[in-house]
Design an enzyme around this catalytic site. Structure first.
Site, PDB file in Angstrom:
ATOM      1  CB  SER A 166      42.539  33.940  31.469  1.00 15.52           C
ATOM      2  OG  SER A 166      42.367  33.586  30.120  1.00 15.52           O
ATOM      3  CB  SER A 195      40.743  36.801  29.063  1.00 15.50           C
ATOM      4  OG  SER A 195      40.354  35.966  30.156  1.00 15.50           O
ATOM      5  CE  LYS A 203      38.619  37.764  32.806  1.00 21.29           C
ATOM      6  NZ  LYS A 203      39.323  36.486  32.564  1.00 21.29           N
TER       7      LYS A 203
END
Length: 485
Positions: free
Chosen positions: A176, A152, A77
């Site tokens: 997330s 996210s 990420k």
């Protein structure tokens, strides 16, 4: 390479036997990304040259039988810093930022021999539930390109679900990892707070953030998580604990396991079809020998307001460092120091980030601290006590990961409050610092439904035990986008 039909175990066996080389696997991974990412838009940056060089070194040294991760590609990420590879947090503020060190989590994966293939898209600074807040691009749900992948960590989830990589790292501040895992029909795991170092994770809410994994199977997740856990001198919030295998109970029967299903997790706001899938999953756990009983977590309804005050307050403090002075974006044609600060932040941050900074700054301001931040902290304690009370009698808590399946791109992005409520079932876990995971538990109108497992602090092994038993007893995790089952 078809990541839909393989696992880390199978890849490892092929690498050890010489049937497959890490170079071939890495090349095939980039070929999969090239073929699929034009549609999915999961990646922000690729690491092809370094990944190819790393794979060649691994092939030259050979893969040891006891090292499950050596030679296996992984995605990261884009809020987890990577030495020499652009790390943007999906923000204009860091559009050209190239770190000079690796996050502890990345270093540990490299030490284990994993091959970093690239950085994945996300909501800017991890603030969002749909990856629509990215300043770079809009990632699509692997099952339906008209729908959001969640957030996210939407890019990390979509990359795994679309078969571009076998595993990825995400971060989880209020759901997330678990929410995009649910939306994409894969396995998302968030460890206990303090289990994995946050050093090198671009901070959002420091008392809530956790680095975890997104994979196509429960066992794959355990292999990667085992490489990540452990105390770190760089992060004093990590907890020193004896070495352990989080997947040690995988394969064990769950007969006699006591499981709680909170009434609040199936109440108002949860889609009936989603609730029905979770009830069916509870029955499956009972068939496997567990006892499932209804309980109450009475302060759940206060979790969202408490979370957004605490998380936004911490964000307003953490994001002060982005001032246009030391690194990152700086506004042009400025005429004073104040102008640098104001215009840099106005132009560099997106609307959601600015909204949360303002909310947090207000909550911490003189005259409002007691009414908002202090009160939210007290509610956090009540939520934690709710969990502690249930865990006196139960081994696990289950429920839906999200109130609905994935929604259409654009449907909720202009309605922050509706978007915030999407995390109502995952947020309490972060407030209490508990480990939790989401696994595919069926489908509603062709879209995956997530079943959430929650355990006592540092009791991740029980989640893996139950999740693996559920995975083995069902075929939901075998389903893949596009009907290629």
């Amino acid at each position: 390479m078809d990541y839909f039909k393989t696992s880390i175990d199978q890849l490892h066996d092929d690498l050890v036997s010489g049937k497959l080389t890490s170079s071939e696997l890495t090349k095939d991974t980039f070929a999969q990304i090239a073929a699929k990412d034009a549609d999915v838009a999961a990646f922000l940056a690729l690491n092809e040259d370094e990944a190819t060089a790393t794979a060649k070194k691994i092939d030259a040294a050979g893969v040891a039988e006891d090292n499950k991760l050596a030679g296996i590609p992984v995605a990261i990420k884009d809020n987890i810093v990577t030495d020499g590879l652009t790390t943007t947090a999906a923000s204009k503020m860091l559009a050209n930022f190239v770190p000079i060190y690796d996050a502890t989590a990345v270093k540990k994966l490299k030490d284990a021999g994993m091959v970093i293939v690239g950085k994945t898209n996300m909501d800017e600074f991890a603030m969002g539930s749909s990856t629509e807040n990215s300043a770079m691009k809009t990632t699509k749900n692997a099952w339906d390109y008209t729908k959001v992948p969640g957030g996210s960590s939407g890019g990390s989830a979509a990359a795994v679900a679309a078969g571009e990589v076998v595993a990825s790292l995400g971060s989880d501040t209020g759901g997330s990892i678990r929410q995009p895992a649910a939306f994409n029909g894969i396995f998302g795991f968030k460890p206990s707070y303090g289990r994995v170092s946050r050093w090198g994770l671009i901070a959002f809410g420091s008392s809530l953030d956790a680095i975890g994994t997104l994979t196509r199977s429960v066992r794959d997740s355990a292999y990667v998580m085992n490489a990540l856990i452990g105390a770190d001198d760089h992060d004093t919030t990590t907890v020193p604990r004896p070495a352990e295998d989080l997947g040690a109970k995988i394969g064990q029967s769950i007969k006699g396991l006591k499981v709680a299903l909170p009434a609040e997790y199936l109440g108002e706001g949860v889609d009936k079809a989603v609730a029905d899938q979770i009830k069916a999953a509870a029955k499956k756990l009972e068939e496997l020998g567990a006892t499932v009983e209804t309980v109450s977590l009475p302060h759940t309804k206060y979790a969202v307001p408490a979370y957004y005050i605490i998380a936004s307050s911490e964000a307003s403090s953490n994001l002060q460092r982005f001032d246009g002075i030391r690194y990152g974006f700086r506004a042009k044609d400025v005429h004073s120091l104040e102008d640098v600060y104001v215009r840099t932040r106005s132009e560099g941050f997106g609307s959601e980030v600015k909204r949360r900074i303002m909310l947090g700054t207000f909550s911490l301001s003189a005259g409002f601290y007691d009414a908002y931040f202090k009160k939210a902290a007290q509610v956090r304690t009540l939520i934690t006590r709710d969990f502690e009370k249930v865990f006196e009698d139960y081994d696990l808590i289950i429920g839906p990961t999200t109130p609905t399946t994935a929604f259409k791109i654009g449907d909720k992005v202009t309605d922050p409050l509706t978007m915030y409520m999407n995390d109502i079932l995952t947020i309490p876990v972060n407030l209490a610092g508990l480990p939790a995971a989401s696994i595919n538990a069926g489908f509603v109108d062709g879209m995956p439904v997530g079943l959430q497992f929650i355990a006592k602090p540092f009791n991740e092994a029980t989640i893996y035990q139950a999740a693996a038993a559920f995975e083995d007893a069902t075929d939901y995790m075998d389903k893949i986008p596009g009907g290629q089952n």
